[in-house]
Design a protein around this motif. Sequence first.
Motif, PDB file in Angstrom:
ATOM      1  N   LEU A 175      37.168  55.007  47.053  1.00  0.00           N
ATOM      2  CA  LEU A 175      36.692  56.111  47.880  1.00  0.00           C
ATOM      3  C   LEU A 175      36.704  57.438  47.131  1.00  0.00           C
ATOM      4  N   PRO A 176      35.675  58.236  47.274  1.00  0.00           N
ATOM      5  CA  PRO A 176      34.588  58.164  48.256  1.00  0.00           C
ATOM      6  C   PRO A 176      33.402  57.301  47.841  1.00  0.00           C
ATOM      7  N   PHE A 177      33.544  56.504  46.803  1.00  0.00           N
ATOM      8  CA  PHE A 177      32.465  55.631  46.355  1.00  0.00           C
ATOM      9  C   PHE A 177      32.513  54.312  47.134  1.00  0.00           C
ATOM     10  N   PRO A 178      31.483  53.456  47.002  1.00  0.00           N
ATOM     11  CA  PRO A 178      31.375  52.290  47.894  1.00  0.00           C
ATOM     12  C   PRO A 178      32.450  51.222  47.720  1.00  0.00           C
ATOM     13  N   GLY A 179      33.130  51.169  46.579  1.00  0.00           N
ATOM     14  CA  GLY A 179      34.239  50.242  46.441  1.00  0.00           C
ATOM     15  C   GLY A 179      33.922  49.006  45.614  1.00  0.00           C
ATOM     16  N   ALA A 180      35.012  48.401  45.078  1.00  0.00           N
ATOM     17  CA  ALA A 180      34.936  47.139  44.344  1.00  0.00           C
ATOM     18  C   ALA A 180      35.155  46.004  45.342  1.00  0.00           C
ATOM     19  N   PHE A 181      34.294  44.982  45.295  1.00  0.00           N
ATOM     20  CA  PHE A 181      34.358  43.940  46.319  1.00  0.00           C
ATOM     21  C   PHE A 181      34.226  42.556  45.700  1.00  0.00           C
ATOM     22  N   ALA A 182      34.677  41.571  46.464  1.00  0.00           N
ATOM     23  CA  ALA A 182      34.515  40.167  46.088  1.00  0.00           C
ATOM     24  C   ALA A 182      34.401  39.361  47.368  1.00  0.00           C
ATOM     25  N   ASP A 183      33.715  38.241  47.276  1.00  0.00           N
ATOM     26  CA  ASP A 183      33.640  37.329  48.406  1.00  0.00           C
ATOM     27  C   ASP A 183      34.754  36.287  48.293  1.00  0.00           C
ATOM     28  N   THR A 184      35.304  35.912  49.423  1.00  0.00           N
ATOM     29  CA  THR A 184      36.370  34.909  49.487  1.00  0.00           C
ATOM     30  C   THR A 184      36.091  33.980  50.658  1.00  0.00           C
ATOM     31  N   ARG A 185      36.883  32.917  50.763  1.00  0.00           N
ATOM     32  CA  ARG A 185      36.714  31.997  51.903  1.00  0.00           C
ATOM     33  C   ARG A 185      37.010  32.676  53.233  1.00  0.00           C
ATOM     34  N   ALA A 186      37.772  33.785  53.188  1.00  0.00           N
ATOM     35  CA  ALA A 186      38.142  34.498  54.413  1.00  0.00           C
ATOM     36  C   ALA A 186      37.244  35.693  54.691  1.00  0.00           C
ATOM     37  N   GLY A 187      36.210  35.887  53.871  1.00  0.00           N
ATOM     38  CA  GLY A 187      35.297  37.005  54.057  1.00  0.00           C
ATOM     39  C   GLY A 187      35.310  37.950  52.880  1.00  0.00           C
ATOM     40  N   ARG A 188      34.625  39.045  53.025  1.00  0.00           N
ATOM     41  CA  ARG A 188      34.497  40.000  51.918  1.00  0.00           C
ATOM     42  C   ARG A 188      35.784  40.806  51.736  1.00  0.00           C
ATOM     43  N   LEU A 189      36.225  40.869  50.516  1.00  0.00           N
ATOM     44  CA  LEU A 189      37.409  41.631  50.130  1.00  0.00           C
ATOM     45  C   LEU A 189      36.978  42.925  49.470  1.00  0.00           C
ATOM     46  N   LEU A 190      37.556  44.038  49.887  1.00  0.00           N
ATOM     47  CA  LEU A 190      37.365  45.334  49.238  1.00  0.00           C
ATOM     48  C   LEU A 190      38.717  45.796  48.717  1.00  0.00           C
ATOM     49  N   LEU A 191      38.779  46.110  47.431  1.00  0.00           N
ATOM     50  CA  LEU A 191      39.991  46.630  46.813  1.00  0.00           C
ATOM     51  C   LEU A 191      39.828  48.121  46.602  1.00  0.00           C
ATOM     52  N   TRP A 192      40.739  48.918  47.168  1.00  0.00           N
ATOM     53  CA  TRP A 192      40.643  50.371  47.113  1.00  0.00           C
ATOM     54  C   TRP A 192      41.672  51.001  46.179  1.00  0.00           C
ATOM     55  N   LYS A 193      42.842  50.364  46.032  1.00  0.00           N
ATOM     56  CA  LYS A 193      43.861  50.967  45.175  1.00  0.00           C
ATOM     57  C   LYS A 193      44.773  49.888  44.632  1.00  0.00           C
ATOM     58  N   THR A 194      44.955  49.912  43.288  1.00  0.00           N
ATOM     59  CA  THR A 194      45.830  48.958  42.617  1.00  0.00           C
ATOM     60  C   THR A 194      46.673  49.693  41.585  1.00  0.00           C
ATOM     61  N   LEU A 195      47.740  49.028  41.155  1.00  0.00           N
ATOM     62  CA  LEU A 195      48.547  49.496  40.032  1.00  0.00           C
ATOM     63  C   LEU A 195      48.828  48.309  39.127  1.00  0.00           C
ATOM     64  N   GLN A 196      48.783  48.522  37.822  1.00  0.00           N
ATOM     65  CA  GLN A 196      49.154  47.464  36.895  1.00  0.00           C
ATOM     66  C   GLN A 196      50.658  47.231  36.994  1.00  0.00           C
ATOM     67  N   ALA A 197      51.053  45.946  37.038  1.00  0.00           N
ATOM     68  CA  ALA A 197      52.454  45.622  37.337  1.00  0.00           C
ATOM     69  C   ALA A 197      52.915  44.379  36.588  1.00  0.00           C
ATOM     70  N   GLY A 198      52.820  44.408  35.273  1.00  0.00           N
ATOM     71  CA  GLY A 198      53.375  43.328  34.467  1.00  0.00           C
ATOM     72  C   GLY A 198      52.494  42.100  34.420  1.00  0.00           C
ATOM     73  N   ARG A 199      53.140  40.946  34.173  1.00  0.00           N
ATOM     74  CA  ARG A 199      52.395  39.714  33.967  1.00  0.00           C
ATOM     75  C   ARG A 199      52.965  38.597  34.826  1.00  0.00           C
ATOM     76  N   THR A 200      52.116  37.607  35.058  1.00  0.00           N
ATOM     77  CA  THR A 200      52.500  36.388  35.757  1.00  0.00           C
ATOM     78  C   THR A 200      51.732  35.245  35.102  1.00  0.00           C
ATOM     79  N   THR A 201      51.637  34.112  35.748  1.00  0.00           N
ATOM     80  CA  THR A 201      50.904  32.997  35.147  1.00  0.00           C
ATOM     81  C   THR A 201      49.399  33.217  35.294  1.00  0.00           C
ATOM     82  N   PRO A 202      48.611  32.854  34.275  1.00  0.00           N
ATOM     83  CA  PRO A 202      47.155  33.001  34.370  1.00  0.00           C
ATOM     84  C   PRO A 202      46.584  32.153  35.498  1.00  0.00           C
ATOM     85  N   ALA A 203      45.378  32.540  35.924  1.00  0.00           N
ATOM     86  CA  ALA A 203      44.680  31.792  36.966  1.00  0.00           C
ATOM     87  C   ALA A 203      43.261  31.508  36.499  1.00  0.00           C
ATOM     88  N   ALA A 204      42.648  30.470  37.066  1.00  0.00           N
ATOM     89  CA  ALA A 204      41.261  30.164  36.719  1.00  0.00           C
ATOM     90  C   ALA A 204      40.343  31.314  37.123  1.00  0.00           C
TER      91      ALA A 204
END
Length: 307
Positions: free
Chosen positions: A227-256
């Motif tokens: 915001l105020p821009f349209p946002g980063a989005f992805a489709d999922t089995r539960a519907g459209r996901l919009l991510l508005w705010k994230t923070l980098q927080a270390g590492r975990t196991t990789p995913a496909a």
Amino acid sequence: MSRAVVFAYHNVGVRCLKALIGRGVDVALVVTHQDNPNENIWFQSVAQTARDYGIPAITPDNPNAPDVVEQVKACQADFLFSFYYRHMLKAPLLEAVNRGAYNMHGSLLPKYRGRVPINWAVIHGETETGATLHQMNVKPDSGPVVDQMAVPILPDDSADEVFAKVTVAAEMVLWRSLPGLIAGAAPHVQQDLSQGAYFGGRKPEDGRIDARAGAAQLHNFVRALTLPFPGAFADTRAGRLLLWKTLQAGRTTPAAAAELYLEAGRLWLRAADGGRLAVLQAELAGQALGAENFAALAGGDALPLSL
């Protein structure tokens, strides 16, 4: 007294118009845009600023139309300035003033020539950008540089936060450049275009997340489009996901592919490279998404993003 015609829009347009007025420049005409009712108008109005100062303002659909060119010529202006005006200005307009046309661009030229340079700089993880005043020619953002000022891009800055810094830098660059321009003593340094690239505009559909991207790339993408821009989005089995705010927080196991999951009462995004982001603000299927309703909305403990 120097006279100018100003093509302007957005916050940079307002602040630079006020800088001209503050330096005693006679602004004979302002050319701006009609606000688009389908656009989120979160920025200040150049048209209102012109009205406040009693400056004639027009909003042509085509600024290069012959009647607009004639209006500009009739002003007998010394300078033409373009401050975040959205249309390309062709040669007849650039030649309709006596002492040259100048544009304020939101990057450190020759880097990020073209459209939405601040968003592109954040997407690419740049650590600085800035504002550049340059002489205009027919090829966009390629004319000699008069002055520029850098501002930092902090690791978690949103594009909007960077834009606020660039707006101040633009005002300062113009303010300190005007005496030299008026006196005919301002530097004009040719750009080395090989040191930068041209970028095009962005549409809301360009905000689709690449589920195979690494965590740093995903974080940059989210903060460039929040915001105020349209946002980063992805489709999922539960519907459209919009991510508005994230923070980098270390590492975990990789995913496909990137996936949302719940752990220790917090919402996380696992990236394909094993990097992890804390998800601070998101929406799923039109509803605000958090740790408290993740399982109900996502239908499980983890929610992969569609490839």
